[in-house]
Design a protein around this motif. Structure first.
Motif, PDB file in Angstrom:
ATOM      1  N   TRP A 147       0.843  -1.115  -0.025  1.00  0.00           N
ATOM      2  CA  TRP A 147      -0.023   0.130   0.048  1.00  0.00           C
ATOM      3  C   TRP A 147       0.614   1.327  -0.122  1.00  0.00           C
ATOM      4  O   TRP A 147       1.997   1.431   0.368  1.00  0.00           O
ATOM      5  N   ASN A 148       0.363   2.331  -0.722  1.00  0.00           N
ATOM      6  CA  ASN A 148       1.010   3.716  -0.867  1.00  0.00           C
ATOM      7  C   ASN A 148       2.339   3.633  -1.248  1.00  0.00           C
ATOM      8  O   ASN A 148       3.149   4.670  -0.874  1.00  0.00           O
TER       9      ASN A 148
ATOM     10  N   CYS B 184      -2.766  -2.059  -3.152  1.00  0.00           N
ATOM     11  CA  CYS B 184      -3.870  -0.991  -3.288  1.00  0.00           C
ATOM     12  C   CYS B 184      -3.254   0.291  -3.084  1.00  0.00           C
ATOM     13  O   CYS B 184      -2.318   0.368  -2.422  1.00  0.00           O
ATOM     14  N   TYR B 185      -3.881   1.492  -3.474  1.00  0.00           N
ATOM     15  CA  TYR B 185      -3.489   2.793  -3.371  1.00  0.00           C
ATOM     16  C   TYR B 185      -1.700   2.742  -3.860  1.00  0.00           C
ATOM     17  O   TYR B 185      -1.027   3.549  -3.155  1.00  0.00           O
TER      18      TYR B 185
ATOM     19  N   GLU C 112       1.045   3.425  -7.111  1.00  0.00           N
ATOM     20  CA  GLU C 112       1.173   4.000  -8.452  1.00  0.00           C
ATOM     21  C   GLU C 112       2.248   3.075  -9.363  1.00  0.00           C
ATOM     22  O   GLU C 112       3.303   2.909  -8.636  1.00  0.00           O
TER      23      GLU C 112
ATOM     24  N   GLU D 277      -6.917  -1.721  -5.313  1.00  0.00           N
ATOM     25  CA  GLU D 277      -7.967  -0.632  -5.343  1.00  0.00           C
ATOM     26  C   GLU D 277      -7.172   0.626  -5.448  1.00  0.00           C
ATOM     27  O   GLU D 277      -6.211   0.941  -4.645  1.00  0.00           O
ATOM     28  N   TYR D 278      -7.518   1.601  -6.189  1.00  0.00           N
ATOM     29  CA  TYR D 278      -7.022   2.940  -6.517  1.00  0.00           C
ATOM     30  C   TYR D 278      -5.552   2.914  -6.897  1.00  0.00           C
ATOM     31  O   TYR D 278      -4.722   3.612  -6.293  1.00  0.00           O
ATOM     32  N   SER D 279      -5.426   1.806  -7.549  1.00  0.00           N
ATOM     33  CA  SER D 279      -3.912   1.760  -8.128  1.00  0.00           C
ATOM     34  C   SER D 279      -3.950   1.593  -9.649  1.00  0.00           C
ATOM     35  O   SER D 279      -4.938   1.391 -10.231  1.00  0.00           O
TER      36      SER D 279
END
Length: 160
Positions: A69-70, A88-89, A91, A108-110
């Motif tokens: 994540w992140n 998730c999350y 880039e 998710e959100y990637s």
């Protein structure tokens, strides 16, 4: 030289690390790390590779919840990944010739470029990219701000 390590926060905030043949058990491994290369290893860790940048993992097994994540610029080449709500999350997640097993609510959100030889249990709200897989058990798109057309799915050699 084979190394076995146990412990939480292994490699936290480390930079410019190259690892080969590591068996690591512990939570939050490589949190905040940058410029990491891992080969021929086995990582069993909740929350591995959080807040990371520029990580490449080759020919390894990674298992645990909430993988990556992140983080940004994370690449897995010929790896087996098992993760609840993983990747998730993020880039620029790249998975080349990987196996994604027992993994749900992924990406998710990637932003992603994923090629796996397996079926993915579920994918949730990816931002953009491509997923090539044997299949996806469930695609969850419940955020109206994400355009479904920004993801290309290639499942069993058929476009979806």
């Amino acid at each position: 030289l084979h190394v076995t390590a146990r412990g939480d926060y292994f490699g936290m905030n480390s930079e410019n690390i190259r690892v080969d043949d590591l068996t690591l058990t512990g939570n939050y491994v490589f949190d905040g790390a940058k410029n990491i290369e891992i080969r021929n290893s086995r990582l069993v860790s909740k929350d591995a590779f959080w807040n990371c940048e520029n990580v490449t993992v080759y020919d390894s097994l990674i298992t645990g919840e909430y993988l990556g994540w992140n983080s940004k610029n994370i690449t897995f080449i010929n790896c087996t990944i098992e993760s609840n709500q993983g990747m998730c999350y993020m880039e620029n997640v790249v998975i080349e010739d990987g196996s994604i097993i027992n993994t749900d609510l992924a990406f998710e959100y990637s932003t992603i470029n994923v090629t796996t030889t397996t079926m993915i249990d579920s994918v949730k709200n990816p931002i953009s990219g491509i997923i090539k897989a044997n299949g996806i058990g469930e695609i969850i798109l419940d955020d109206e701000g994400i355009a479904a057309s920004n993801i290309i799915y290639e499942l069993n050699d058929q476009m979806k």
